[in-house]
Design an enzyme around this catalytic site. Structure first.
Site, PDB file in Angstrom:
ATOM      1  N   GLY A  51      49.375  23.203  43.634  1.00  0.00           N
ATOM      2  CA  GLY A  51      49.666  24.388  42.791  1.00  0.00           C
ATOM      3  C   GLY A  51      50.769  24.560  42.633  1.00  0.00           C
TER       4      GLY A  51
ATOM      5  CD  GLN B 248      45.166  23.209  34.963  1.00  0.00           C
ATOM      6  OE1 GLN B 248      46.869  24.394  35.373  1.00  0.00           O
ATOM      7  NE2 GLN B 248      44.432  23.188  34.436  1.00  0.00           N
TER       8      GLN B 248
ATOM      9  CB  VAL C 174      40.851  20.865  41.754  1.00  0.00           C
ATOM     10  CG1 VAL C 174      42.044  20.583  42.530  1.00  0.00           C
ATOM     11  CG2 VAL C 174      40.189  22.025  40.398  1.00  0.00           C
TER      12      VAL C 174
ATOM     13  CE1 TYR D   5      43.090  38.846  42.245  1.00  0.00           C
ATOM     14  CE2 TYR D   5      41.590  39.397  43.577  1.00  0.00           C
ATOM     15  CZ  TYR D   5      42.545  38.094  43.411  1.00  0.00           C
ATOM     16  OH  TYR D   5      43.490  37.241  43.900  1.00  0.00           O
TER      17      TYR D   5
ATOM     18  CE  LYS E  35      43.158  34.310  45.502  1.00  0.00           C
ATOM     19  NZ  LYS E  35      43.371  32.750  45.946  1.00  0.00           N
TER      20      LYS E  35
HETATM   21  C1  1JT Z   1      44.517  34.784  39.606  1.00  0.00           C
HETATM   22  C2  1JT Z   1      45.852  35.639  38.839  1.00  0.00           C
HETATM   23  C3  1JT Z   1      44.653  34.991  41.046  1.00  0.00           C
HETATM   24  C4  1JT Z   1      45.858  35.735  39.325  1.00  0.00           C
HETATM   25  C5  1JT Z   1      46.560  36.661  40.690  1.00  0.00           C
HETATM   26  C6  1JT Z   1      45.481  35.682  41.464  1.00  0.00           C
HETATM   27  N1  1JT Z   1      45.938  35.982  42.890  1.00  0.00           N
HETATM   28  C7  1JT Z   1      46.258  36.952  42.426  1.00  0.00           C
HETATM   29  N2  1JT Z   1      46.654  37.219  41.135  1.00  0.00           N
HETATM   30  C8  1JT Z   1      47.928  38.839  40.900  1.00  0.00           C
HETATM   31  C9  1JT Z   1      47.097  39.119  40.489  1.00  0.00           C
HETATM   32  C10 1JT Z   1      46.137  40.001  39.167  1.00  0.00           C
HETATM   33  C11 1JT Z   1      45.732  40.765  39.746  1.00  0.00           C
HETATM   34  C12 1JT Z   1      45.448  41.469  39.718  1.00  0.00           C
HETATM   35  C13 1JT Z   1      45.667  41.769  40.985  1.00  0.00           C
HETATM   36  C14 1JT Z   1      46.583  40.423  41.630  1.00  0.00           C
HETATM   37  C15 1JT Z   1      45.514  35.127  36.833  1.00  0.00           C
HETATM   38  C16 1JT Z   1      44.300  33.847  36.762  1.00  0.00           C
HETATM   39  C17 1JT Z   1      43.695  33.385  37.557  1.00  0.00           C
HETATM   40  C18 1JT Z   1      43.756  33.539  38.852  1.00  0.00           C
HETATM   41  O1  1JT Z   1      44.189  42.673  38.980  1.00  0.00           O
HETATM   42  C19 1JT Z   1      44.726  44.473  39.879  1.00  0.00           C
HETATM   43  C20 1JT Z   1      44.684  40.966  37.801  1.00  0.00           C
END
Ligand code: 1JT
Length: 254
Positions: free
Chosen positions: A12, A39, A64, A154, A161
């Site tokens: 990652g 990747q 993956v 999210y 998750k």
């Molecule tokens: C991904 C992305 C997984 C952003 C991520 C993630 N896990 C945490 N973040 C940061 C984040 C992003 C958003 C959010 C809260 C935290 C982007 C690419 C896909 C995988 O929303 C409030 C949008």
């Protein structure tokens, strides 16, 4: 030297800001030998430059969705080191539109992609790692609060998750008899390449700085140090857990 004579695989790293890179730095400082994956060709050069001067490191392609690349990673680790002690899984993906529309509108394709890359890959990599973790091992993945509570935008990543955190428990149950531990770190919002692409990460950080008990944001190095603890023998009785590294944000009500 918490990781002397230990071999780790870091999946990652995209660039210097990646959470995976912060984990790698913490592990290297404690004497680990590390294999890295990238990747695709687009990201190869960045990771190559970052890892070029790390003694006895290994750099391999790993998309993956292609099982043959995953198999090759572990075959090369077996060839070079003969074993694996820990795996740090720090990958996630969801199509951009899925993180901006209502969750209700999530397409089948976006849902399946998000869960394949962000969730299934942990089980896939854990299964491939198991035969190399001959003296036991430790597997660590990254999650986020949006798995437990609704965080606007999210969306499908929250669902992915939540399934990842459940996967951690089931994998911990299956792998415990081999002395392989599996845990997740639930990190506060960090400005990584992935996070910058979506939502307003700046606004989220502002909220954490205002409301969290520690009144500040999390640094990637603090997630790296927790990953170091989880892959070291200091955490030898911890498995199946999700540990928050979020300046305490998640404990607050109103
Ligand atoms: C991904 C992305 C997984 C952003 C991520 C993630 N896990 C945490 N973040 C940061 C984040 C992003 C958003 C959010 C809260 C935290 C982007 C690419 C896909 C995988 O929303 C409030 C949008």
């Amino acid at each position: 030297m918490l990781l002397e004579n230990k071999i780790g695989l870091i999946v990652g790293v995209a660039n210097q800001r990646s959470i995976a890179w912060a984990c790698a730095e913490a592990c290297l400082e404690h004497g680990a030998k590390l294999a890295f994956t990238y990747q695709n060709e687009r990201l190869k050069e960045k990771v190559e430059k970052l890892t070029a001067n790390i003694p006895e490191s290994l750099l391999l392609p790993c998309e993956v969705t292609d099982q043959s690349q995953v198999d090759n990673v572990f075959a090369e680790i077996e060839k070079k080191y003969g074993k694996l002690d820990f795996l740090i899984h720090s990958i996630a993906f969801a199509p951009r539109e899925a993180l901006s529309e209502e969750f209700l509108q999530t397409s089948r394709e976006a849902f399946l992609t998000a869960l394949e890359i962000s969730t299934y890959s942990l089980t896939q990599l854990s299964r491939a790692a198991k035969p190399l973790m001959k003296d036991g091992g430790s597997i660590v993945t990254m999650t986020y609060y949006g798995a437990e509570k609704v965080v606007q935008n999210y969306n499908v990543m929250g669902v992915a998750k939540a399934a990842l955190e459940a996967s951690v428990r089931y994998l911990a149950s299956d792998l415990g008899k081999y002395n392989i531990r599996v845990n997740a770190i639930s990190a506060g919002p960090i400005k990584t390449l992935a996070a910058m692409g979506v939502g307003d990460i700046g606004k989220m950080q502002q909220i954490v700085a205002e409301r969290s008990p520690l009144k500040r944001n999390v640094q990637a190095s603090e997630v790296g140090n927790t990953a170091l603890f989880l892959v070291s023998d200091l955490s030898s009785a911890i498995t199946g857990e999700t540990i928050f590294v979020d300046c305490g944000y998640n404990i607050m009500g109103i």
